[in-house]
Design a protein around this motif. Structure first.
Motif, PDB file in Angstrom:
ATOM      1  N   ASP A  18       0.807  -1.222   0.000  1.00 23.84           N
ATOM      2  CA  ASP A  18       0.000   0.000   0.000  1.00 23.84           C
ATOM      3  C   ASP A  18       0.840   1.272   0.000  1.00 23.84           C
ATOM      4  O   ASP A  18       0.368   2.323  -0.423  1.00 23.84           O
ATOM      5  N   GLY A  44      -6.968 -13.801  -6.799  1.00 22.23           N
ATOM      6  CA  GLY A  44      -7.294 -12.507  -7.410  1.00 22.23           C
ATOM      7  C   GLY A  44      -6.460 -12.212  -8.635  1.00 22.23           C
ATOM      8  O   GLY A  44      -6.960 -11.651  -9.624  1.00 22.23           O
ATOM      9  N   ASP A  61      -5.182  -4.707  -8.430  1.00 25.51           N
ATOM     10  CA  ASP A  61      -5.149  -4.670  -6.976  1.00 25.51           C
ATOM     11  C   ASP A  61      -5.914  -5.883  -6.471  1.00 25.51           C
ATOM     12  O   ASP A  61      -7.048  -6.132  -6.887  1.00 25.51           O
ATOM     13  N   THR A  63      -7.376  -7.925  -3.131  1.00 33.00           N
ATOM     14  CA  THR A  63      -7.736  -7.815  -1.720  1.00 33.00           C
ATOM     15  C   THR A  63      -7.090  -8.955  -0.926  1.00 33.00           C
ATOM     16  O   THR A  63      -6.748 -10.001  -1.507  1.00 33.00           O
ATOM     17  N   PRO A  64      -6.957  -8.789   0.388  1.00 30.92           N
ATOM     18  CA  PRO A  64      -6.408  -9.889   1.196  1.00 30.92           C
ATOM     19  C   PRO A  64      -7.187 -11.190   1.014  1.00 30.92           C
ATOM     20  O   PRO A  64      -6.593 -12.263   0.936  1.00 30.92           O
ATOM     21  N   GLU A  65      -8.513 -11.093   0.899  1.00 34.63           N
ATOM     22  CA  GLU A  65      -9.336 -12.291   0.743  1.00 34.63           C
ATOM     23  C   GLU A  65      -9.028 -13.040  -0.554  1.00 34.63           C
ATOM     24  O   GLU A  65      -9.195 -14.262  -0.624  1.00 34.63           O
ATOM     25  N   GLU A  66      -8.595 -12.325  -1.577  1.00 35.94           N
ATOM     26  CA  GLU A  66      -8.255 -12.933  -2.866  1.00 35.94           C
ATOM     27  C   GLU A  66      -6.743 -13.080  -3.032  1.00 35.94           C
ATOM     28  O   GLU A  66      -6.265 -13.468  -4.100  1.00 35.94           O
ATOM     29  N   VAL A  70      -6.817 -13.138   5.089  1.00 35.03           N
ATOM     30  CA  VAL A  70      -6.861 -12.152   6.158  1.00 35.03           C
ATOM     31  C   VAL A  70      -5.916 -12.588   7.270  1.00 35.03           C
ATOM     32  O   VAL A  70      -5.532 -13.754   7.348  1.00 35.03           O
ATOM     33  N   GLN A 128      -2.850  -8.034   3.821  1.00 26.42           N
ATOM     34  CA  GLN A 128      -2.390  -6.913   3.015  1.00 26.42           C
ATOM     35  C   GLN A 128      -2.986  -6.947   1.612  1.00 26.42           C
ATOM     36  O   GLN A 128      -3.122  -8.017   1.015  1.00 26.42           O
ATOM     37  N   ALA A 129      -3.313  -5.764   1.104  1.00 32.05           N
ATOM     38  CA  ALA A 129      -3.691  -5.652  -0.307  1.00 32.05           C
ATOM     39  C   ALA A 129      -2.427  -5.826  -1.140  1.00 32.05           C
ATOM     40  O   ALA A 129      -1.333  -5.403  -0.734  1.00 32.05           O
ATOM     41  N   HIS A 131      -0.619  -5.179  -4.858  1.00 29.47           N
ATOM     42  CA  HIS A 131      -0.708  -4.333  -6.045  1.00 29.47           C
ATOM     43  C   HIS A 131       0.303  -4.860  -7.074  1.00 29.47           C
ATOM     44  O   HIS A 131       1.510  -4.761  -6.860  1.00 29.47           O
TER      45      HIS A 131
END
Length: 160
Positions: A18, A44, A61, A63-66, A70, A128-129, A131
């Motif tokens: 991030d 993701g 981008d 997400t943590p879930e993808e 978490v 964490q996201a 990127h």
């Protein structure tokens, strides 16, 4: 050819956090090669790769879930130093594999205090996201052997 199930894709990537700090990159190395649809890259990113073709450059981008999931507080624990038999000098950053009711798991030592060792069983990028900057370099059909083994063979993959 487009990336789809039953294809092998190769790509260069730069992964940042991030704050824009580079976490990992294929720069100066061979592209990453994987069997699409086999779960070898985070979900993701795999979804974003679908339909892409050589020469495509894009950012995504995740997400943590993808991504790496978490952060689970229950995976951060304190264990007695005695649990690390045969290791004389336990230090932060060291990685160990343990066994539990669900099988093998990995932990990273985060802190050492006297007879207590703090460990974290989360993936380092959990919570964490992600990127990604991506450049697709190659797409080809997977061989029957690659499909049956569930991974890429040859350059950029696994040789038996």
């Amino acid at each position: 050819m487009q990336i789809s199930p039953r294809t092998v894709a190769s790509f260069h990537y730069t992964l940042t956090d991030d704050q824009g700090q580079v976490v990992d990159s294929s720069s100066g190395r061979e592209p990453l090669t994987y069997l699409h649809g086999s779960g070898q890259i985070v979900p993701g990113l795999e979804k974003a790769m679908e339909g892409r073709q050589p020469g495509d450059q894009f950012k995504v981008d995740v997400t943590p879930e993808e991504g790496y999931g978490v952060h689970h507080a229950e995976l951060v624990q304190q264990v007695p130093r005695a649990a690390f038999q045969g290791v004389d000098d336990v230090q932060p950053g060291m990685q160990f594999q343990g066994r539990g009711p669900q099988g093998a798991f990995n932990v990273v030592v985060t802190k050492v205090e006297d007879d207590t060792v703090h460990v974290d069983g989360n993936h380092p990028l959990a919570g964490q996201a992600l990127h990604f900057a991506i450049e697709v370099t190659d797409v080809r059909e997977a061989s029957d052997e690659e499909l049956s083994h569930g991974h890429v063979h040859g350059p950029g993959g696994h040789d038996h």
